[in-house]
Design an enzyme around this catalytic site. Structure first.
Site, PDB file in Angstrom:
ATOM      1  N   SER A  96       0.811  -1.404   0.202  1.00 31.28           N
ATOM      2  CA  SER A  96       0.152  -0.096   0.141  1.00 31.28           C
ATOM      3  C   SER A  96       0.839   1.092  -0.085  1.00 31.28           C
ATOM      4  O   SER A  96       0.229   2.236  -0.092  1.00 31.28           O
ATOM      5  CB  SER A  96      -1.083  -0.051   1.320  1.00 31.28           C
ATOM      6  OG  SER A  96      -0.112   0.071   2.598  1.00 31.28           O
ATOM      7  N   ASP A 141      -3.619   7.744   8.565  1.00 33.13           N
ATOM      8  CA  ASP A 141      -4.490   7.154   9.114  1.00 33.13           C
ATOM      9  C   ASP A 141      -3.685   6.317  10.250  1.00 33.13           C
ATOM     10  O   ASP A 141      -2.666   6.728  10.719  1.00 33.13           O
ATOM     11  CB  ASP A 141      -5.208   6.003   8.177  1.00 33.13           C
ATOM     12  CG  ASP A 141      -4.171   5.215   7.248  1.00 33.13           C
ATOM     13  OD1 ASP A 141      -2.950   4.940   7.812  1.00 33.13           O
ATOM     14  OD2 ASP A 141      -4.572   4.786   6.177  1.00 33.13           O
ATOM     15  N   HIS A 144      -0.487   4.848   7.632  1.00 31.32           N
ATOM     16  CA  HIS A 144       0.174   5.407   6.516  1.00 31.32           C
ATOM     17  C   HIS A 144       0.572   6.755   6.945  1.00 31.32           C
ATOM     18  O   HIS A 144      -0.347   7.524   7.231  1.00 31.32           O
ATOM     19  CB  HIS A 144      -0.742   5.067   5.277  1.00 31.32           C
ATOM     20  CG  HIS A 144      -0.781   3.858   4.740  1.00 31.32           C
ATOM     21  ND1 HIS A 144      -1.954   3.271   5.325  1.00 31.32           N
ATOM     22  CD2 HIS A 144      -0.388   2.793   4.218  1.00 31.32           C
ATOM     23  CE1 HIS A 144      -2.303   2.187   4.778  1.00 31.32           C
ATOM     24  NE2 HIS A 144      -1.243   1.803   4.144  1.00 31.32           N
TER      25      HIS A 144
END
Length: 358
Positions: free
Chosen positions: A44, A333, A336
């Site tokens: 991600s 978040d 990240h």
């Protein structure tokens, strides 16, 4: 299933090569060197939207993700603005953002200057992507092979070989293997202790690097894992009532990194004409976490989205408030970094590695 562990955390330092000053790019590279493209694989941290059309919960193509991106648009990037992959192509003066290979608006010019095959939640362990139904490294490699066929059809074999040999390849994974597959879901914990599981990860990483080398990659940045126990979600789930860094997770990350680095150095010494570089992100990130004020940050133990303690992917959504000033936060978040966080990390690692690729 514990959603926060589905995401591929901070292997992020993709931030690798940035800074310096050179016309359209701020990276200083030798005069006779060109970097025609950037090509990314992994999780991600460099997922540019590959997961948008997959049947998975690991997505970020909705608000408040992308709040500070171009036109405030959520694109599947797991942050409020650009990813490290975007920052790298921009700093190299190649283009403004790095698209996902699956981007429906992708054109020939974009293919020639690089794409990302990364899929949020993926990892070196073949079990890791299966848990959350995302693209495995084997599937990313297959897409890369398709990409090469497309390049050859556009510019011929010789030019394709040149592009591949001179491009910068980013390989970012490992955090989800440890945080999710090993610790949370635990499907590997019954089979392996941490050192032996780290060996499995390193073997898989080494095989993948050799696979892309055989296909033409020569300049390859391989990122270690961060102090995963200090990510906000890990503090919440493994750090007790005070939400301290989960030391067992950090120790696992250190064990893996200690095994990965010498293997990367071995590959760099044995694969002809290669520049394969291990990128340490554990220590730069930990330094920021331990001394936030030094970097102009105030909050490093929770994210900007919602409470910041657990929200990530679908748990971080438009129904939740975000912090009033994300420039004070290291994390967007619970997994990240913010745009500010990524840029700080960039400044931490650029000087150390840029010359190793040329």
């Amino acid at each position: 299933m514990h959603l926060p562990y589905m995401m591929q955390p901070l292997t992020f330092l993709l931030s690798l090569l940035l800074l310096a000053d050179r016309g359209g790019a701020r990276i200083t590279i030798p005069e006779n060197v060109t970097v025609p493209a950037v090509i990314a694989f992994g999780d991600s941290i460099v997922d540019q939207g590959a997961n948008n059309n997959l049947k998975t919960l690991v997505k970020a193509n909705f608000a408040p993700y992308g709040k500070d991106f171009i036109a405030g648009k959520p694109t599947g990037r797991f942050t409020n603005n650009k990813t490290p992959a975007d920052l790298i192509v921009e700093e190299l003066g190649i283009k403004e953002i790095l698209p996902a290979y699956f981007d429906p608006s992708l054109n020939d010019k974009e293919l020639l200057t690089g794409v990302s095959f990364a899929s949020g939640g993926s990892g070196y362990d073949p079990q890791t992507p299966k848990i959350v139904s995302v693209l495995s490294f084997a599937e990313q490699l297959q897409q890369f092979e398709e990409y090469i066929v497309k390049l050859k059809s556009m510019v011929g074999e010789e030019r394709t070989r040149y592009i591949l040999a001179n491009s910068l390849f980013l390989v970012v994974a490992g955090s989800d293997d440890l945080a999710n597959t090993y610790f949370t879901v635990g499907i590997r914990r019954l089979q392996y202790d941490i050192p032996s599981y780290a060996d499995l990860m390193v073997s898989s990483a080494s095989n993948f690097i050799q696979d892309i080398y055989k296909l033409g990659a020569r300049r390859i940045a391989v990122f270690g894992t961060p102090p995963i126990g200090c990510l906000p979600s890990q503090r919440t789930l493994g750090g007790g009532g005070l939400r301290v860094c989960a030391e067992e997770y950090n120790q696992a990350s250190q064990i893996y990194n200690s095994k990965l680095q010498p293997q990367i150095e071995h590959l760099n010494g044995t694969l002809a004409q290669s520049r394969i570089v291990y990128v340490d992100i554990y220590n730069p990130l930990l330094a920021i976490i331990e001394n936030p004020l030094q970097y102009g940050l105030e909050v490093v133990d929770r994210g900007c989205c919602g409470t910041g303690n657990i929200e990530v992917s679908i748990l971080c959504n438009s129904l939740l408030p975000t912090c009033p000033d994300d420039s004070k936060y290291l994390f967007w978040d619970s997994y990240h970094p913010t745009d500010k966080g990524y840029n700080i990390l960039i400044n931490q690692v650029i000087g150390r590695y840029i010359n190793d690729f040329f």
